[in-house]
Write a protein that holds these residues in place. Structure first.
Motif, PDB file in Angstrom:
ATOM      1  N   LEU A 175      -8.403  -5.102  -7.707  1.00 33.58           N
ATOM      2  CA  LEU A 175      -9.001  -3.938  -7.815  1.00 33.58           C
ATOM      3  C   LEU A 175      -8.122  -3.083  -6.704  1.00 33.58           C
ATOM      4  O   LEU A 175      -7.696  -1.881  -7.260  1.00 33.58           O
ATOM      5  N   ALA A 176      -8.279  -3.248  -5.579  1.00 27.80           N
ATOM      6  CA  ALA A 176      -7.670  -2.417  -4.449  1.00 27.80           C
ATOM      7  C   ALA A 176      -6.147  -2.202  -4.644  1.00 27.80           C
ATOM      8  O   ALA A 176      -5.440  -1.079  -4.741  1.00 27.80           O
ATOM      9  N   GLU A 177      -5.351  -3.297  -5.124  1.00 30.36           N
ATOM     10  CA  GLU A 177      -4.030  -3.191  -5.294  1.00 30.36           C
ATOM     11  C   GLU A 177      -3.657  -2.251  -6.506  1.00 30.36           C
ATOM     12  O   GLU A 177      -2.472  -1.469  -6.379  1.00 30.36           O
ATOM     13  N   ASN A 178      -4.325  -2.461  -7.685  1.00 31.72           N
ATOM     14  CA  ASN A 178      -3.895  -1.986  -8.599  1.00 31.72           C
ATOM     15  C   ASN A 178      -4.808  -0.392  -8.784  1.00 31.72           C
ATOM     16  O   ASN A 178      -3.901   0.839  -9.482  1.00 31.72           O
ATOM     17  N   SER A 179      -5.599   0.029  -8.065  1.00 36.51           N
ATOM     18  CA  SER A 179      -6.057   1.213  -7.886  1.00 36.51           C
ATOM     19  C   SER A 179      -5.119   2.067  -7.212  1.00 36.51           C
ATOM     20  O   SER A 179      -4.908   3.326  -7.717  1.00 36.51           O
ATOM     21  N   ALA A 195       0.870   4.202   0.452  1.00 42.67           N
ATOM     22  CA  ALA A 195       1.799   4.348  -0.851  1.00 42.67           C
ATOM     23  C   ALA A 195       1.867   3.165  -1.711  1.00 42.67           C
ATOM     24  O   ALA A 195       2.174   3.145  -2.795  1.00 42.67           O
ATOM     25  N   VAL A 196       2.148   1.971  -0.704  1.00 43.80           N
ATOM     26  CA  VAL A 196       1.970   0.669  -1.482  1.00 43.80           C
ATOM     27  C   VAL A 196       0.929  -0.354  -0.826  1.00 43.80           C
ATOM     28  O   VAL A 196       0.995  -0.219   0.506  1.00 43.80           O
ATOM     29  N   PHE A 197       0.310  -0.979  -1.377  1.00 40.72           N
ATOM     30  CA  PHE A 197      -0.734  -2.060  -0.711  1.00 40.72           C
ATOM     31  C   PHE A 197      -0.750  -3.120  -1.378  1.00 40.72           C
ATOM     32  O   PHE A 197      -0.730  -3.460  -2.683  1.00 40.72           O
ATOM     33  N   SER A 198      -0.610  -4.409  -0.518  1.00 37.56           N
ATOM     34  CA  SER A 198      -0.872  -5.885  -1.006  1.00 37.56           C
ATOM     35  C   SER A 198      -1.593  -6.462   0.080  1.00 37.56           C
ATOM     36  O   SER A 198      -1.379  -6.566   1.038  1.00 37.56           O
ATOM     37  N   MET A 199      -2.771  -6.923  -0.467  1.00 34.37           N
ATOM     38  CA  MET A 199      -3.773  -7.519   0.378  1.00 34.37           C
ATOM     39  C   MET A 199      -3.483  -9.098   0.434  1.00 34.37           C
ATOM     40  O   MET A 199      -2.661  -9.483  -0.243  1.00 34.37           O
ATOM     41  N   ALA A 246      -8.697  -0.520  -0.517  1.00 31.09           N
ATOM     42  CA  ALA A 246      -7.261  -0.532   0.026  1.00 31.09           C
ATOM     43  C   ALA A 246      -7.141   0.192   1.516  1.00 31.09           C
ATOM     44  O   ALA A 246      -6.844  -0.407   2.358  1.00 31.09           O
ATOM     45  N   ILE A 247      -7.754   1.292   1.726  1.00 35.76           N
ATOM     46  CA  ILE A 247      -7.486   2.190   2.871  1.00 35.76           C
ATOM     47  C   ILE A 247      -8.531   1.431   3.781  1.00 35.76           C
ATOM     48  O   ILE A 247      -7.660   1.256   5.013  1.00 35.76           O
ATOM     49  N   ASN A 248      -9.476   1.007   3.850  1.00 42.89           N
ATOM     50  CA  ASN A 248     -10.194   0.342   4.806  1.00 42.89           C
ATOM     51  C   ASN A 248      -9.722  -1.154   5.148  1.00 42.89           C
ATOM     52  O   ASN A 248      -9.487  -1.245   6.445  1.00 42.89           O
ATOM     53  N   ALA A 249      -9.135  -1.622   4.179  1.00 47.16           N
ATOM     54  CA  ALA A 249      -8.249  -3.044   4.551  1.00 47.16           C
ATOM     55  C   ALA A 249      -7.029  -3.012   5.292  1.00 47.16           C
ATOM     56  O   ALA A 249      -6.579  -3.830   5.940  1.00 47.16           O
TER      57      ALA A 249
END
Length: 317
Positions: free
Chosen positions: A180-184, A221-225, A128-131
């Motif tokens: 995985l990224a969104e839920n982590s 804090a919030v992430f959505s690919m 998530a950080i890298n994306a």
């Protein structure tokens, strides 16, 4: 007939202030999604027994430094698979404590359960950080996950090297990196609520080393690919034929839609489209669906398939 084993699992947040209900609910949802999507595959590989499903059940919530207690219920294909897993767990329980290289907290071998979850969450958060970085920029997280305490502990619990353990974790994560990224991020988010952040321990007892501070601090804090693929329908467009194969409707074809695609894209013909009606023609009018795949490198959707639904007959003069 299927058989079940249950294990206790804990997520500990070193917070000082009460957490908003929304953050707690989202973290529980994140844990549930990770459990149901990834853990059966992970435990099947690591325990050498076929796990059909893993369900996460909440046993309780504790205030103070906030603690979420779960019961992980593993459903095996049959009793033979469950017995094989139990034998593996008994063998791994030999030598109950190990220490991290250079000293550090002891790890209880029960981390054969929680250590996998911690490794997946760390991996997903780094995704998530890298994306989230702008296109062309260098990833802000330079940490080598193989050196992370949570990875070293997980590897130790299975008598593996960190490299061997991470190979399995990354293979499992590849099932759906987006999910995985969104839920982590949802699981880690409560630790970001306080100024300067707080620690996150994934495993029984607060003596389990915390997830790397750099990962927690830099996690969004919030992430959505973006979805991996999207599709758009277009009616009555100019389709330039660049390659043909009369013997197949799905192989050997490529084309360009001038205002939509800059380079040739693979064509796939619907059953209603006769390949012989296209072969030998340079341009046709057609109703199509263009399928796009998201490019993380370019941060945009790139056309990767044109599905030709039907041809538009030209009106007689």
């Amino acid at each position: 007939m299927s058989a079940e084993l249950s294990f206790e699992h804990v997520v500990y947040y070193g917070t000082r202030e009460p957490l908003p209900i929304k953050d707690v609910v989202e973290s529980l949802i994140g844990m549930d999604k990770i459990a149901t999507t990834f853990l059966a595959d992970a435990y099947s590989r690591l325990l050498g027994a076929e796990v059909l499903t893993v369900n996460a059940l909440v046993e309780g919530l504790e205030e103070g430094s906030f603690i979420e207690r779960f019961l992980l219920r593993l459903t095996f294909k049959d009793e033979a698979s469950m017995d094989a897993a139990a034998d593996k767990l008994r063998n791994l329980a030999i030598g109950a404590y190990h220490k991290l290289p250079g000293g550090g907290y002891p790890v209880i071998k029960a981390t054969v359960v929680s250590g996998v979850i911690a490794a997946l969450i760390a991996t997903g958060t780094v995704y998530a950080i890298n994306a989230a970085q702008p296109a062309g920029s260098n990833p802000s997280v330079s940490i080598n996950l193989q050196d992370s305490p949570v990875i070293v502990i997980g590897a130790e619990s299975y008598n593996m090297t960190p490299q061997e353990f991470m190979t399995i974790v990354e293979s499992v994560a590849a099932r759906d990196r987006k999910k995985l990224a969104e839920n982590s991020v949802k699981v880690v988010a409560p630790a970001k609520r306080e100024p300067g952040g707080s620690s996150v321990h994934i495993g029984e007892g607060t003596n389990i080393p915390a997830m790397d501070a750099d990962i927690v601090t830099q996690a969004p804090a919030v992430f959505s690919m973006e979805p991996d693929e999207i599709s758009e329908s277009y009616d009555d467009v100019d389709l330039e034929i660049r390659a043909t194969d009369r013997d197949s409707a799905s192989r050997g074809w490529s084309g360009v839609i001038p205002h939509l695609t800059k380079t040739r894209v693979k064509l796939q013909l619907a059953d209603a489209v006769d390949p012989h009606h296209l072969a030998g023609r340079f341009t046709v009018r057609a109703n199509v669906i263009v399928h796009y795949r998201y490019s993380t490198a370019k941060k945009q959707y790139i056309p990767n398939l044109i599905e030709v639904l039907s041809l538009v007959e030209e009106s007689a003069p």
